[in-house]
Design a protein around this motif. Structure first.
Motif, short mmCIF file in Angstrom:
data_model
loop_
_atom_site.label_atom_id
_atom_site.label_comp_id
_atom_site.label_asym_id
_atom_site.label_seq_id
_atom_site.Cartn_x
_atom_site.Cartn_y
_atom_site.Cartn_z
N GLU A 63 1.03 -1.43 -0.14
CA GLU A 63 0.17 -0.21 -0.35
C GLU A 63 1.21 1.11 -0.17
OE1 GLU A 63 -2.73 -0.05 3.31
OE2 GLU A 63 -3.90 -1.44 2.50
N PHE A 64 0.65 2.17 -1.16
CA PHE A 64 0.98 3.40 -1.10
C PHE A 64 0.02 4.71 -0.39
CE2 PHE A 64 3.86 1.13 -3.81
CZ PHE A 64 5.02 1.60 -3.39
N ASP A 65 0.96 5.35 0.24
CA ASP A 65 0.45 7.07 0.43
C ASP A 65 -0.46 7.54 -0.60
OD1 ASP A 65 0.82 10.06 2.80
OD2 ASP A 65 -0.91 8.43 2.61
N VAL A 66 -1.46 8.41 -0.35
CA VAL A 66 -1.24 9.57 -1.44
C VAL A 66 -0.12 10.89 -1.98
CG1 VAL A 66 -2.37 11.01 -2.17
CG2 VAL A 66 -3.72 10.00 -1.12
N ALA A 67 0.93 10.76 -0.77
CA ALA A 67 2.17 11.54 -1.53
C ALA A 67 3.23 11.12 -2.00
CB ALA A 67 2.35 11.37 0.50
N ASP A 68 3.10 9.24 -2.14
CA ASP A 68 3.96 8.51 -2.84
C ASP A 68 3.61 8.42 -3.37
OD1 ASP A 68 5.60 8.06 -0.09
OD2 ASP A 68 4.35 5.94 0.44
#
Length: 327
Positions: A63-68
């Motif tokens: 899972e990636f954060d929006v910032a990534d």
């Protein structure tokens, strides 16, 4: 030898020797004649990669954060998901072992697809409007396009996965968030669908005019144009996801059905799309066109009532909802 190709030369000695890349010197519309790599005589298509390689790619998904979104690691995962999506569709079309879908269920990665879908949507809505100017100035529009296209890729992958009831069941409570996402997309398709489908209807047919129009586009306008195009593709793909989610709603928690019916009234969201479909348009010349396999194709007026695959996806969901015993 005017009007003759080398293979049609009157003197056979003038013809080039045949080799493994030689193609038939005649018009053909059969892909198998021009590209038979990995295709056996029985029509079996070789997979893009082995089941072990698919499991390795799926196991590495995270899972990636929006910032990534748009980072180096994120781009590597985007490439892996793109490959998995292609392989999943190839396996389904060839009636072969659907090892990509089974691996996603076995390794519990189906809910991850929903998380990535929502993260990409948040990036498109909240970060892309602020970043598109900088992306155009830095000539990084391709990276911006990949970030936008990622949403369409995930929708496409979910549409092939959720065809199976056991995959839909693997969504669990994350299906509630997926229902919220699909409801937003259906509302968007209702409000902007006709505007999106009208794009390109008056595009110049002359080569010089088309080239002049392309040259006049700035990197920013090109990126914005791609954003609208990808957005439309994702919304159209969501029609298939809606259908499968409704058909297999009995495999999901009751909260999912409550979300569909009480919160979003998904049925009344679908009816306007059926009555005024955004995948049918009329050109200024009076010709009718339908969106078939993601391409606009001219159809005769007598064929307007013939349902395409996309139209069928909207006609099928109302029946299970209307006759559902819990509603």
């Amino acid at each position: 030898m005017s009007g003759l190709s080398l293979n049609e030369s009157k003197n056979p000695k003038d013809a080039p020797p045949d080799h493994q890349w030689t193609l038939p010197d005649r018009a053909t519309t059969k892909i198998s004649e021009a590209n038979t790599a990995g295709v056996s005589e029985s029509g079996f298509v070789a997979p893009l990669f082995s089941p072990w390689e698919a499991e390795q790619r799926i196991e590495n998904l995270r899972e990636f954060d929006v910032a990534d979104v748009g980072s180096k690691q994120w781009m590597a995962q985007h490439e892996a998901l793109e490959q998995l999506n292609l392989q999943a569709h190839q396996s389904a079309q060839g009636n072969q072992d659907e090892f990509v879908i089974e691996a996603l269920v076995t390794l519990d990665k189906v809910r991850l697809l929903v998380h990535e879908l929502l993260a990409t949507e948040a990036w498109r809505l909240h970060l892309f409007p602020r970043l598109k100017g900088a992306l155009a100035e830095l000539k990084a529009t391709m990276r911006g396009y990949f970030c936008l296209y990622h949403e369409a890729t995930l929708v496409n992958l979910l549409s092939i996965c959720l065809h199976h009831a056991h995959v839909t069941e693997a969504l669990g409570e994350s299906a509630v968030e997926l229902v919220d996402y699909l409801a937003r997309r259906m509302v968007e398709l209702n409000s902007k669908g006709k505007e999106w489908s009208a794009r390109g209807v008056d595009a110049p047919t002359d080569t010089k005019e088309m080239a002049a129009k392309i040259d006049a586009m700035t990197p920013l306008s090109e990126l914005e144009d791609q954003s609208v195009e990808v957005n439309f593709q994702a919304c159209v793909g969501c029609a298939t996801v809606v259908r499968y989610l409704i058909e297999h709603v009995n495999t999901l928690p009751l909260s999912v059905l409550t979300r569909m019916v009480d919160t979003h009234d998904i049925l009344l969201t679908l009816i306007p799309i059926i009555e005024n479909p955004p995948w049918t348009r009329r050109t200024p010349e009076g010709k009718w066109q339908k969106l078939i396999d993601d391409k606009w194709k001219t159809v005769e007026p007598a064929e307007l009532l013939t349902l395409t695959k996309t139209e069928g996806q909207m006609w099928l969901p109302p029946l299970p909802l209307i006759f559902h015993p819990e509603i």
